[in-house]
Design a protein around this motif. Structure first.
Motif, short mmCIF file in Angstrom:
data_model
loop_
_atom_site.label_atom_id
_atom_site.label_comp_id
_atom_site.label_asym_id
_atom_site.label_seq_id
_atom_site.Cartn_x
_atom_site.Cartn_y
_atom_site.Cartn_z
N ALA A 29 0.87 -1.18 0.09
CA ALA A 29 0.00 0.05 0.07
C ALA A 29 0.93 1.63 -0.15
CB ALA A 29 -0.83 0.03 1.20
N ARG A 30 2.04 1.01 0.68
CA ARG A 30 2.79 2.55 0.51
C ARG A 30 4.24 2.17 -0.27
NH1 ARG A 30 3.54 0.32 6.20
NH2 ARG A 30 5.58 -0.52 6.66
N LEU A 31 4.69 3.39 -0.57
CA LEU A 31 5.91 3.29 -1.36
C LEU A 31 6.96 3.08 -0.37
CD1 LEU A 31 5.54 5.48 -4.28
CD2 LEU A 31 5.72 3.13 -4.52
N PRO A 32 7.86 2.61 -0.51
CA PRO A 32 9.22 2.55 0.54
C PRO A 32 10.08 3.83 0.27
CG PRO A 32 9.76 1.07 -1.56
CD PRO A 32 8.43 1.52 -1.72
N ARG A 33 10.65 4.07 1.49
CA ARG A 33 11.96 5.04 1.23
C ARG A 33 12.96 4.62 0.60
NH1 ARG A 33 12.29 7.53 7.37
NH2 ARG A 33 10.09 8.14 7.60
N ALA A 34 13.45 5.50 -0.48
CA ALA A 34 14.57 5.26 -1.18
C ALA A 34 15.17 6.45 -1.66
CB ALA A 34 14.12 4.25 -2.39
N SER A 35 16.44 6.75 -1.49
CA SER A 35 17.14 7.75 -2.02
C SER A 35 17.28 7.93 -3.52
CB SER A 35 18.69 7.61 -1.47
OG SER A 35 19.28 6.48 -2.41
N ALA A 36 17.21 9.05 -3.94
CA ALA A 36 17.24 9.44 -5.54
C ALA A 36 18.47 8.66 -5.97
CB ALA A 36 17.37 10.83 -5.59
N LEU A 37 19.41 8.53 -5.39
CA LEU A 37 20.74 7.82 -5.70
C LEU A 37 20.25 6.19 -6.04
CD1 LEU A 37 23.60 7.30 -6.86
CD2 LEU A 37 23.95 6.86 -4.45
N ARG A 38 19.75 5.34 -4.96
CA ARG A 38 19.35 4.36 -5.10
C ARG A 38 18.17 3.92 -6.38
NH1 ARG A 38 20.37 0.96 -0.12
NH2 ARG A 38 18.35 -0.21 -0.70
N THR A 39 17.28 5.01 -6.48
CA THR A 39 16.46 4.82 -7.45
C THR A 39 16.88 4.80 -8.80
OG1 THR A 39 14.79 5.47 -5.89
CG2 THR A 39 14.13 5.69 -8.40
N ALA A 40 17.79 5.97 -9.07
CA ALA A 40 18.63 6.13 -10.27
C ALA A 40 19.37 4.96 -10.62
CB ALA A 40 19.45 7.39 -10.19
N VAL A 41 20.27 4.07 -9.60
CA VAL A 41 20.77 3.28 -9.76
C VAL A 41 19.92 2.07 -10.31
CG1 VAL A 41 22.20 1.25 -8.90
CG2 VAL A 41 22.68 3.70 -8.38
N ALA A 42 18.79 1.73 -9.82
CA ALA A 42 17.70 0.60 -10.28
C ALA A 42 17.33 0.88 -11.58
CB ALA A 42 16.63 0.50 -9.24
N ARG A 43 17.03 2.19 -12.24
CA ARG A 43 16.54 2.59 -13.19
C ARG A 43 17.60 2.32 -14.12
NH1 ARG A 43 12.80 6.89 -14.94
NH2 ARG A 43 13.22 7.33 -16.99
N ARG A 44 18.94 2.57 -13.90
CA ARG A 44 20.12 2.34 -15.04
C ARG A 44 20.24 0.86 -14.98
NH1 ARG A 44 22.43 3.23 -19.41
NH2 ARG A 44 24.66 2.78 -19.30
N ILE A 45 20.23 -0.02 -13.77
CA ILE A 45 20.30 -1.40 -14.14
C ILE A 45 19.21 -2.02 -15.13
CG2 ILE A 45 20.09 -3.51 -12.99
CD1 ILE A 45 21.57 -2.17 -10.65
N VAL A 46 17.97 -1.57 -14.91
CA VAL A 46 16.96 -2.20 -15.84
C VAL A 46 17.14 -1.52 -17.16
CG1 VAL A 46 14.46 -1.92 -16.24
CG2 VAL A 46 15.30 -2.19 -13.79
N GLU A 47 17.44 -0.38 -17.40
CA GLU A 47 17.67 0.15 -18.81
C GLU A 47 18.76 -0.52 -19.56
OE1 GLU A 47 18.52 4.32 -18.32
OE2 GLU A 47 16.21 4.97 -18.35
N GLY A 87 7.96 5.50 -11.91
CA GLY A 87 8.58 6.16 -10.71
C GLY A 87 8.56 5.31 -9.55
N ALA A 88 7.45 4.64 -9.36
CA ALA A 88 7.04 3.71 -8.20
C ALA A 88 7.77 2.51 -8.28
CB ALA A 88 5.51 3.44 -7.97
N PHE A 89 7.91 1.92 -9.60
CA PHE A 89 8.49 0.66 -10.05
C PHE A 89 10.09 0.87 -9.59
CE2 PHE A 89 10.83 -1.76 -13.38
CZ PHE A 89 10.25 -3.01 -13.03
N PHE A 90 10.55 2.02 -9.96
CA PHE A 90 12.23 2.08 -9.79
C PHE A 90 12.37 2.50 -8.47
CE2 PHE A 90 12.13 3.27 -14.40
CZ PHE A 90 12.90 2.02 -14.88
N ARG A 91 11.64 3.01 -7.98
CA ARG A 91 11.78 3.19 -6.27
C ARG A 91 11.71 1.94 -5.39
NH1 ARG A 91 8.31 8.06 -3.15
NH2 ARG A 91 8.90 7.38 -1.03
N ARG A 92 10.64 1.18 -5.83
CA ARG A 92 10.57 -0.23 -5.01
C ARG A 92 11.86 -0.92 -5.20
NH1 ARG A 92 5.42 -1.12 -2.87
NH2 ARG A 92 3.58 0.17 -3.86
N ILE A 93 12.23 -1.12 -6.47
CA ILE A 93 13.47 -1.93 -6.89
C ILE A 93 14.72 -1.16 -6.24
CG2 ILE A 93 15.13 -2.83 -8.71
CD1 ILE A 93 12.61 -2.95 -10.49
#
Length: 438
Positions: A29-47, A87-93
């Motif tokens: 139900a809630r989005l986890p806390r994640a730093s902008a850096l961790r979210t950006a790294v997750a996005r980069r890994i997926v891309e 945004g939510a997808f990469f933040r959770r990862i």
């Protein structure tokens, strides 16, 4: 070519999160806390991964992204991962790795036009998804298994209750009439028109044949399920003791044994394998070792050795995974261990061989047929999706249904990619000449 995904707008689409019962599913139900850096790294890994894999990523309403380079000879029709809320997808990862990947699906933040196809691609390249340089930082994305999930005698009972005591009616929505919750063996693949019940009976008969089950055999089954193997063994003339930790399964198995007129040949008990006594001509345990946990494999194989009469056979059906992957998984709290099988761990063939030998058992037969499990799971998943209204009527909400769909698809993909296998194994212990040596 570089695959680019549009940034998620601030406060963007919530997908299905507003429909999630926060009391039942707090981490969905809630989005986890994640730093902008961790979210950006997750996005980069997926891309990076998508550029290298036969997989597409699409965000509805966005301009079509550049497609990943296709391997030579591949056809059109690549499976597509559809991001409803990037945004939510990469933040959770970024916050929780693969647990976040699964929770994002439960929240409705992504889908697949061919869910099994998407997951099969990912499972087949699981060791290549994260760049080598970042694998040393794996600990930042994974969680340790909670101590409460350990399979002590009390813990094992709680863990079994969380999965197998959900509802007998739930399992009946997707299993065949035999209520057999393990891989079938088909006459040929794909299964075509073959009845799933017939394929399950073929599997059970193979196991009973390997155990030498016939008139007068004393047989112990560790992990009753809903009683089909015990009934089939008793009809061969065996005397069967079958043990389980699930009250729901025990109660229904007792009714099925009575309906078959076999109460004089089959006893069904709530009992931990560590507390079973006696000796038996054969011990059969079907896809139960996955629930034991690595810390208790010595106790499990020790029990098999102790319970076998001289010259007896222990016959296992076990899901397996590669040894190195098992070692990583054993230390990790995964989406499966959090939501589906708490305390569980799929062993490797090497782990089975090592622990059984240490217990004094000899491995004398080992046959695999993972492609049959993929087909079994396909049929289960199709039945589950086709009866979603019945599942809902039983009180299971849409988050549970998405969780269960992902579990079945995730498992099927594991076998289709050969990341997982299923084996039938025969172990022998003492011989008649060893009688009286302890």
């Amino acid at each position: 070519m570089t695959l680019t995904l549009p940034p998620a707008p601030h406060g963007g689409p919530r997908a299905g999160r507003h429909l999630v019962d926060a009391a039942l599913w707090p981490d969905v139900a809630r989005l986890p806390r994640a730093s902008a850096l961790r979210t950006a790294v997750a996005r980069r890994i997926v891309e990076r991964a998508v550029r290298r894999l036969p997989l597409r990523v699409r965000t509805p309403g966005a301009a079509a992204p550049a497609l990943p380079r296709q391997p030579r000879g591949s056809a059109d029709g690549l499976p597509t991962l559809i991001l409803h809320d990037p945004g939510a997808f990469f933040r959770r990862i970024g916050a929780d790795g693969l647990i976040g990947f699964g929770e994002s699906y439960m929240a409705g933040e992504w889908d697949g036009d061919d869910l099994v196809g998407v997951l099969t691609v990912l499972a087949g390249h699981v060791d290549d998804l994260v760049p080598q340089a970042l694998r040393r930082l794996r600990g930042a994305w994974v969680h340790r298994r909670p101590a409460s999930d350990r399979n002590t005698v009390d813990g094992a009972r709680r863990n079994v209750h969380r999965h197998y005591d959900l509802s007998n009616e739930l399992f009946a929505t997707f299993l065949d009439p035999t209520l057999t919750y393990s891989s079938a063996v088909f006459a040929s693949l794909p299964a075509g028109a073959e009845d799933l019940s017939a394929a399950q009976h073929r599997k059970i008969d193979r196991l009973l044949d390997l155990a030498g089950t016939g008139p007068g055999t004393t047989l112990l089954e560790i992990g009753t399920g809903w009683g089909e193997l015990a009934v089939r063994a008793a009809r061969r003339g065996a005397r069967v003791r079958t043990v389980t930790l699930s009250r729901e399964q025990r109660d229904l198995a007792l009714r099925r044994v009575a309906e078959a007129g076999l109460r004089d040949r089959v006893t069904v008990e709530l009992c931990d394998y560590r507390r079973v006594d006696g000796t038996y001509d054969a011990v059969v345990s079907v896809e139960m070792i996955e629930a034991v946990g690595a810390a208790y494999w010595p106790a499990y194989f020790g029990a098999l050795h102790r319970l076998l009469a001289p010259g007896g056979r222990a016959v296992l059906q076990a899901i397996t995974m590669p040894h190195e992957r098992m070692l990583h998984t054993a230390r990790t709290h995964t989406w499966i261990s959090k939501y589906v099988f708490p305390g569980g761990l799929v062993p490797s063939r090497e782990a089975i061989a090592r622990h059984s030998a240490a217990a004094g058992l000899s491995l004398v037969h080992d046959t695999g047929y993972g492609e049959h499990y993929a087909e079994t799971l396909r049929l289960w998943r199709e039945r589950f999706l086709g009866r979603s209204a019945e599942v809902s009527a039983l009180g299971f909400d849409h988050v549970f249904r998405r969780m269960w769909e992902l579990y079945l698809a995730y498992s099927e993909a594991g076998f289709r990619s050969r990341y997982l296998d299923v084996r039938q194994l025969v172990l022998t212990g003492r011989t008649t000449a060893d009688r009286g040596t302890g």
